[in-house]
Design a protein around this motif. Structure first.
Motif, short mmCIF file in Angstrom:
data_model
loop_
_atom_site.label_atom_id
_atom_site.label_comp_id
_atom_site.label_asym_id
_atom_site.label_seq_id
_atom_site.Cartn_x
_atom_site.Cartn_y
_atom_site.Cartn_z
N SER A 35 0.85 -1.06 0.03
CA SER A 35 0.09 0.09 0.01
C SER A 35 0.79 1.05 -0.09
O SER A 35 1.66 1.47 0.84
N ARG A 36 0.44 1.94 -1.00
CA ARG A 36 1.42 3.52 -1.02
C ARG A 36 1.04 4.48 0.20
O ARG A 36 -0.25 4.58 0.22
N CYS A 37 1.87 4.94 0.84
CA CYS A 37 1.51 5.91 1.74
C CYS A 37 1.75 7.39 1.14
O CYS A 37 2.78 7.61 0.78
N PRO A 38 0.54 8.03 0.76
CA PRO A 38 0.66 9.44 0.42
C PRO A 38 1.08 10.54 1.23
O PRO A 38 1.59 11.63 0.75
N MET A 39 0.84 10.25 2.61
CA MET A 39 1.27 11.18 3.61
C MET A 39 1.14 10.39 5.06
O MET A 39 0.72 9.67 5.12
N ILE A 40 1.88 11.13 5.97
CA ILE A 40 2.23 10.74 7.31
C ILE A 40 0.85 11.43 8.07
O ILE A 40 0.46 12.63 7.77
N PRO A 41 0.16 10.77 8.99
CA PRO A 41 0.48 9.13 9.30
C PRO A 41 -0.19 8.21 8.38
O PRO A 41 -1.17 8.44 7.88
N CYS A 42 0.48 6.84 8.25
CA CYS A 42 -0.27 6.03 7.50
C CYS A 42 0.07 4.72 8.18
O CYS A 42 1.30 4.51 8.97
N TYR A 43 -0.77 3.87 8.23
CA TYR A 43 -0.71 2.40 8.98
C TYR A 43 -1.04 1.42 8.14
O TYR A 43 -1.73 1.32 7.24
N VAL A 44 -0.37 0.19 8.68
CA VAL A 44 -0.66 -0.99 7.94
C VAL A 44 -2.05 -1.46 8.34
O VAL A 44 -2.47 -1.22 9.58
N SER A 45 -3.07 -2.10 7.55
CA SER A 45 -4.27 -2.59 7.86
C SER A 45 -4.33 -3.83 8.29
O SER A 45 -5.50 -4.53 8.90
N SER A 46 -3.38 -4.78 7.88
CA SER A 46 -3.41 -6.02 8.09
C SER A 46 -1.95 -6.63 8.30
O SER A 46 -1.15 -6.01 7.57
N PRO A 47 -1.87 -7.90 8.78
CA PRO A 47 -0.70 -8.48 8.77
C PRO A 47 0.20 -8.60 7.66
O PRO A 47 1.47 -8.53 7.32
N ASP A 48 -0.44 -8.75 6.48
CA ASP A 48 0.11 -9.24 5.14
C ASP A 48 0.25 -7.94 4.35
O ASP A 48 0.32 -8.14 2.94
N GLU A 49 0.32 -6.74 4.80
CA GLU A 49 0.65 -5.63 4.21
C GLU A 49 1.91 -4.83 4.52
O GLU A 49 2.38 -4.85 5.61
N CYS A 50 2.52 -4.41 3.53
CA CYS A 50 3.71 -3.37 3.63
C CYS A 50 3.51 -2.08 3.14
O CYS A 50 2.57 -1.99 2.14
N LEU A 51 4.07 -0.98 3.85
CA LEU A 51 3.71 0.06 3.53
C LEU A 51 4.81 0.77 2.41
O LEU A 51 6.01 0.62 2.84
N TRP A 52 4.50 1.27 1.54
CA TRP A 52 5.57 1.94 0.31
C TRP A 52 5.51 3.40 0.90
O TRP A 52 4.73 4.11 0.64
N MET A 53 6.80 3.45 1.14
CA MET A 53 7.02 5.17 1.94
C MET A 53 7.72 5.90 0.97
O MET A 53 8.22 7.05 1.56
N ASP A 54 8.18 5.48 -0.21
CA ASP A 54 9.18 6.43 -0.97
C ASP A 54 8.52 7.98 -1.04
O ASP A 54 9.48 8.80 -1.02
N TRP A 55 7.38 8.06 -1.36
CA TRP A 55 6.74 9.38 -1.57
C TRP A 55 7.07 10.23 -0.46
O TRP A 55 7.41 11.48 -0.47
#
Length: 220
Positions: free
Chosen positions: A157-177
């Protein structure tokens, strides 16, 4: 309001409506991590583009011919796809409808991730992951062989702005932006989201088989 002002206002309104209509027709798509592009694609190949030309691809519902660009390619390696080599890549005739413009002549290697059309053909759009081979990192190139496939059950899941959180254990946050202000930063170039033995997913850096060197973005 005099006649000249009314005429000017009418002209501006027509121009605005035309521009809005043109904008609505423009190609629009959300960026995806290279691993997502690999997992979503039917075909992922490295190839050179030999030539390109406009061809008819049937007719629309009104009987008008549908134009597409046909690129003849020389496949170098297939990372994902059918047993048969891909010989032709098709795309829309302009970028406004997500068509892709490629260098022909066979001098540049590309990575193509797109949809299969069967019989040695595939289709690509601007929303697909298409990159010059030399622009890929070593990690990305090696991940095409196995690493990305191992993470296809994970969600990025792409993180467009802070804060952002994972919604499930099988998720990775894409923080490049948010960390680098660019779409394809370090996580895109050097990390893959891999499923661990407990069913959760986490970022892993490198091309060797994963051990315990995971980077959990959600951890402090």
């Amino acid at each position: 309001m005099n006649a000249t002002a009314r005429s000017l206002l009418l002209s501006l309104s027509i121009l605005l409506l035309w521009k809005l209509d043109r904008f609505s027709e423009a190609c629009s798509c959300s960026p995806v991590h290279p691993q997502q592009a690999f997992c979503n694609a039917d075909v992922v190949i490295r190839a050179k583009v030999v030539s390109g030309k406009e061809v008819d691809s049937g007719n629309d519902i009104y009987g008008n011919p549908i134009k597409r660009i046909q690129y003849e390619i020389k496949q170098i390696k297939m990372f994902k796809g059918p047993d048969k080599d891909i010989e032709f890549i098709y795309t829309a005739p302009s970028s406004a409808v997500c068509g892709v413009s490629l260098d022909t002549g066979g001098k540049k290697d590309y990575l193509f991730a797109g949809k299969s059309e069967g019989n040695g053909k595939m289709h690509v759009t601007l929303c697909d992951f298409i990159e010059p081979w030399d622009s890929l990192s070593t990690t990305q190139k090696k991940s095409l062989n196995q690493r990305y496939q191992m993470g296809c059950e994970c969600k990025i899941s792409r993180c467009p702005m802070i804060p952002c959180y994972v919604s499930s254990p099988d998720e990775c946050l894409w923080m490049d932006w948010v960390t680098e202000k660019i779409i394809y930063g370090h996580q895109a170039k050097y990390f893959a989201c891999i499923k661990r033995s407990d069913g959760s997913c986490a970022w892993y850096r490198g091309a060797a088989p994963p051990k315990q060197e995971f980077l959990d973005i959600e951890d402090p």
